[in-house]
Scaffold this motif. Structure first.
Motif, PDB file in Angstrom:
ATOM      1  N   ALA A  60     -17.166   1.574  -1.331  1.00 44.12           N
ATOM      2  CA  ALA A  60     -17.188   2.933  -0.763  1.00 44.12           C
ATOM      3  C   ALA A  60     -16.880   3.957  -1.845  1.00 44.12           C
ATOM      4  CB  ALA A  60     -16.185   3.035   0.372  1.00 44.12           C
ATOM      5  N   LYS A  61     -15.982   3.607  -2.761  1.00 42.95           N
ATOM      6  CA  LYS A  61     -15.605   4.520  -3.831  1.00 42.95           C
ATOM      7  C   LYS A  61     -16.764   4.744  -4.796  1.00 42.95           C
ATOM      8  CE  LYS A  61     -11.463   5.382  -6.513  1.00 42.95           C
ATOM      9  NZ  LYS A  61     -10.224   4.839  -7.022  1.00 42.95           N
ATOM     10  N   LYS A  62     -17.561   3.699  -5.036  1.00 39.73           N
ATOM     11  CA  LYS A  62     -18.717   3.823  -5.925  1.00 39.73           C
ATOM     12  C   LYS A  62     -19.752   4.780  -5.360  1.00 39.73           C
ATOM     13  CE  LYS A  62     -18.758  -0.731  -8.110  1.00 39.73           C
ATOM     14  NZ  LYS A  62     -19.459  -2.014  -8.172  1.00 39.73           N
ATOM     15  N   LYS A  63     -19.905   4.780  -4.032  1.00 43.31           N
ATOM     16  CA  LYS A  63     -20.954   5.570  -3.398  1.00 43.31           C
ATOM     17  C   LYS A  63     -20.586   7.036  -3.208  1.00 43.31           C
ATOM     18  CE  LYS A  63     -22.918   1.591  -1.085  1.00 43.31           C
ATOM     19  NZ  LYS A  63     -23.099   0.876   0.159  1.00 43.31           N
ATOM     20  N   GLN A  64     -19.289   7.367  -3.313  1.00 41.88           N
ATOM     21  CA  GLN A  64     -18.905   8.762  -3.089  1.00 41.88           C
ATOM     22  C   GLN A  64     -19.217   9.602  -4.318  1.00 41.88           C
ATOM     23  OE1 GLN A  64     -14.743   8.759  -2.217  1.00 41.88           O
ATOM     24  NE2 GLN A  64     -14.115   8.890  -4.329  1.00 41.88           N
ATOM     25  N   THR A  65     -19.516  10.863  -4.095  1.00 40.34           N
ATOM     26  CA  THR A  65     -19.805  11.772  -5.199  1.00 40.34           C
ATOM     27  C   THR A  65     -18.642  12.740  -5.360  1.00 40.34           C
ATOM     28  OG1 THR A  65     -20.949  13.282  -3.710  1.00 40.34           O
ATOM     29  CG2 THR A  65     -22.300  11.675  -4.879  1.00 40.34           C
ATOM     30  N   VAL A  66     -18.296  13.004  -6.597  1.00 40.22           N
ATOM     31  CA  VAL A  66     -17.203  13.927  -6.881  1.00 40.22           C
ATOM     32  C   VAL A  66     -17.819  15.250  -7.306  1.00 40.22           C
ATOM     33  CG1 VAL A  66     -15.201  14.357  -8.347  1.00 40.22           C
ATOM     34  CG2 VAL A  66     -15.708  12.035  -7.604  1.00 40.22           C
ATOM     35  N   ILE A  67     -17.512  16.293  -6.568  1.00 38.85           N
ATOM     36  CA  ILE A  67     -18.031  17.616  -6.888  1.00 38.85           C
ATOM     37  C   ILE A  67     -16.991  18.336  -7.724  1.00 38.85           C
ATOM     38  CG2 ILE A  67     -18.759  19.833  -5.956  1.00 38.85           C
ATOM     39  CD1 ILE A  67     -19.715  18.334  -3.487  1.00 38.85           C
ATOM     40  N   GLY A  97     -25.390  19.720  -8.914  1.00 35.73           N
ATOM     41  CA  GLY A  97     -24.609  19.495  -7.699  1.00 35.73           C
ATOM     42  C   GLY A  97     -23.175  19.976  -7.774  1.00 35.73           C
ATOM     43  N   ASP A  98     -22.792  20.657  -8.859  1.00 35.91           N
ATOM     44  CA  ASP A  98     -21.423  21.142  -8.995  1.00 35.91           C
ATOM     45  C   ASP A  98     -21.314  22.580  -8.508  1.00 35.91           C
ATOM     46  OD1 ASP A  98     -20.486  18.788 -10.218  1.00 35.91           O
ATOM     47  OD2 ASP A  98     -21.254  19.447 -12.152  1.00 35.91           O
ATOM     48  N   ARG A  99     -20.120  22.927  -8.038  1.00 34.54           N
ATOM     49  CA  ARG A  99     -19.859  24.318  -7.671  1.00 34.54           C
ATOM     50  C   ARG A  99     -19.549  25.083  -8.953  1.00 34.54           C
ATOM     51  NH1 ARG A  99     -15.213  23.240  -3.738  1.00 34.54           N
ATOM     52  NH2 ARG A  99     -14.859  25.459  -3.919  1.00 34.54           N
TER      53      ARG A  99
END
Length: 154
Positions: A60-67, A97-99
């Motif tokens: 699950a951690k691999k699939k999450q994206t960090v913005i 994909g970053d703010r």
């Protein structure tokens, strides 16, 4: 209520008897739902169960994206070429994909001309409106003026 390792229900058993069955099979008796009436216990290999849970968390951690929030700083007197370069950076951050936090920094007596800083922020907003939306309107804090842009989800 006891469930064996294949998922078959053994029915309601006293705790001692359930523990003996688990030990005979070389497994552990694990309480799965304590709030149920009667509590539900499962016969399983607890070490293997914990290992599988840990693997699921890692997946699950691999699939999450960090913005991330990227910041680009301007001045009210930023020249056109420098402005265009910084605008390219903002577009690259938003497309990635970053703010993006756009900051105008006022030095010395420039603080008197907040309208120039606001004009720069409005221009950035207009030129990036095809790929971003304004998440936070321009607001002034001390000698800086900030605006937050977020990428538009496709």
């Amino acid at each position: 209520m006891v469930i064996d390792e294949e998922g078959n229900q053994l029915g309601e058993l006293p705790t001692r008897e359930a523990l003996e069955i688990a030990q005979d099979r070389g497994l552990d008796l694990v309480e799965v739902a304590e709030k149920a009436n009667p509590p539900v216990c499962k016969i399983m290999d607890y070490g293997k169960f914990k290992y599988q849970q840990q693997k699921r968390k890692q997946e699950a951690k691999k699939k999450q994206t960090v913005i991330q929030i990227k910041e680009v700083k301007f001045r009210p007197k930023t020249d056109e070429h420098d402005y265009q370069t910084k605008l390219k950076h903002i577009r690259r951050f938003l497309e990635g994909g970053d703010r993006c936090k756009v900051t105008i920094f006022f030095r010395g007596r420039e603080i008197v001309h907040k309208d120039r800083g606001l004009a720069v922020l409005e221009r950035v907003k207009e030129e990036t409106q095809d790929i971003s939306k304004m998440e936070q309107a321009p607001r002034s804090e001390g000698r800086t003026m900030n605006m937050m842009l977020a990428p538009i989800k496709k």
